[in-house]
Design an enzyme around this catalytic site. Sequence first.
Site, PDB file in Angstrom:
ATOM      1  N   CYS A   1      71.035 -14.667  19.926  1.00  7.85           N
ATOM      2  CA  CYS A   1      69.877 -15.359  19.334  1.00  7.85           C
ATOM      3  C   CYS A   1      70.252 -16.117  18.067  1.00  7.85           C
ATOM      4  CB  CYS A   1      68.723 -14.398  19.058  1.00  7.85           C
ATOM      5  SG  CYS A   1      68.036 -13.658  20.531  1.00  7.85           S
TER       6      CYS A   1
ATOM      7  N   LYS B   1      65.405  -0.534  16.483  1.00  8.41           N
ATOM      8  CA  LYS B   1      66.780  -0.661  15.970  1.00  8.41           C
ATOM      9  C   LYS B   1      67.088   0.439  14.960  1.00  8.41           C
ATOM     10  CE  LYS B   1      66.681  -5.740  16.354  1.00  8.41           C
ATOM     11  NZ  LYS B   1      67.543  -6.048  17.491  1.00  8.41           N
TER      12      LYS B   1
ATOM     13  N   ASP C   1      64.229 -11.207   6.680  1.00 10.65           N
ATOM     14  CA  ASP C   1      64.439 -10.634   8.004  1.00 10.65           C
ATOM     15  C   ASP C   1      65.383  -9.447   7.819  1.00 10.65           C
ATOM     16  OD1 ASP C   1      65.453  -9.890  10.436  1.00 10.65           O
ATOM     17  OD2 ASP C   1      65.842 -11.911  11.159  1.00 10.65           O
TER      18      ASP C   1
ATOM     19  N   HIS D   1      68.491 -15.697  12.626  1.00 11.95           N
ATOM     20  CA  HIS D   1      68.192 -15.321  14.014  1.00 11.95           C
ATOM     21  C   HIS D   1      67.080 -16.260  14.519  1.00 11.95           C
ATOM     22  CE1 HIS D   1      66.409 -12.743  17.178  1.00 11.95           C
ATOM     23  NE2 HIS D   1      67.548 -12.075  17.197  1.00 11.95           N
TER      24      HIS D   1
ATOM     25  N   GLN E   1      68.377  -6.051  10.618  1.00  8.91           N
ATOM     26  CA  GLN E   1      69.712  -5.419  10.661  1.00  8.91           C
ATOM     27  C   GLN E   1      70.065  -4.725   9.350  1.00  8.91           C
ATOM     28  OE1 GLN E   1      71.288  -5.040  13.367  1.00  8.91           O
ATOM     29  NE2 GLN E   1      70.383  -6.586  14.697  1.00  8.91           N
TER      30      GLN E   1
END
Length: 413
Positions: A371, A232, A206, A129, A209
């Site tokens: 992104c 999120k 990261d 991302h 998600q």
Amino acid sequence: MGVPETEPLDVGRIRADFPILDREFGGSQLVYLDNAATTHTPEPVVETITDYYRGYNANVHRGIHHLSQEASIAYEEAHDRVAEFIGAVGREEIVFTKNTTEGVNLVAYAWGLNELGPGDEVVMTEMEHHASLVTWQQIAKKTGAEVKYIPIDEQGTLDMDAAAELITDDTAMVSVIHASNTLGTVNPVSEIADLAHDHDAYVFVDAAQSVPNRPVDVQELGADFLAFSGHKMCGPTGIGVLYGRESVLEEMEPYLYGGDMILKVTYEDATWNELPWKFEAGTPNICEGIALAAACDYLDEIGMERIQKHEERLAQYAYDELTAMDDVEVYGPPGDQRGGLVAFNLESVHAHDLSSIVNDYAVAIRAGDHCTQPLHDKLGVAASARASFYIYNTREEVDKLVAAVDEARQLFA
Ligand code: PLP
């Protein structure tokens, strides 16, 4: 995907906690499939927010009055709750940030700017991302370090042979996305962490998600740093988390200077507060931090393994239904090997037009580059449409998406 068969979610009961899902547009009930961007906020989390402002709103760490004490305790305990949620040792490893983006910037500036130099390499993946990709790219430019990318294959999975060659003694940081927000690929982070640690490099994960929708344990992953966003995962906006291994955070310089992050200040110099407060300068997002802990409670009560299974089932169903249309291209691995999202294009219809038509049926999906511009360049498209699922979504909603996509096909046929 290694997750035991579990009881399906009681989606009807869960949906009752999200009144926003009852909204209607043009006579159709909202079908919200933009969860990879932001999820909705359940009633218990909204109540936590109103309880805070109605009952004990005050600044933390600054007063000895009752309200400040109550707010301070709740805010500090929120760090403990988040630590437990991701398997961290304790609050000293949990820095509250604004979001994932701030988490990676914190590490890039506080660690990277001081530690990287010519001859050092930062290894990322081709599916990063922009939050990580742009940040490390720019810090590398400032420090003279070099950036390298682990390539993906045709199916959108990482080439692990290439990873083993790219990660060397010159590697100082490996920054890897856990679950891709475009391809749905779930990366073998612990394998990558082993490669990195064999060469004394740090690993930044990261997890924007992955923490919202599957069990994540920072020790099992072998992460030195890991970042994610509250908005999120049923929490409010304005709050995110940077996990850092205690020994690494201890050695790092602060990112922001100011109040609360200091121990002792003179006109000439200053010393730093203990972890994690050394990295939380100024008045933090107190209410949002406390509400994030409530979001962790909410998700744990449902069960992270069940959430993962639910999302994977929906993504597989959407993948199967969409790939059954011969003019739809779905990006990323097969339906049974992906996280809970599906990015796709309908031949000869721009993703923005597609999402606009789908929106006429009150189906909310995302269109754009998500992104990940370099990844879209690699896929040979400027944009894609993306449907992403969460705990309150149903197969019937996937059917509505597929029916709306079918309408768009006929419109442009
Ligand atoms: N990383 C991934 C994989 C994401 O999907 C996102 C958000 O879309 C981010 C990072 C950035 O999150 P935020 O905008 O909350 O900082």
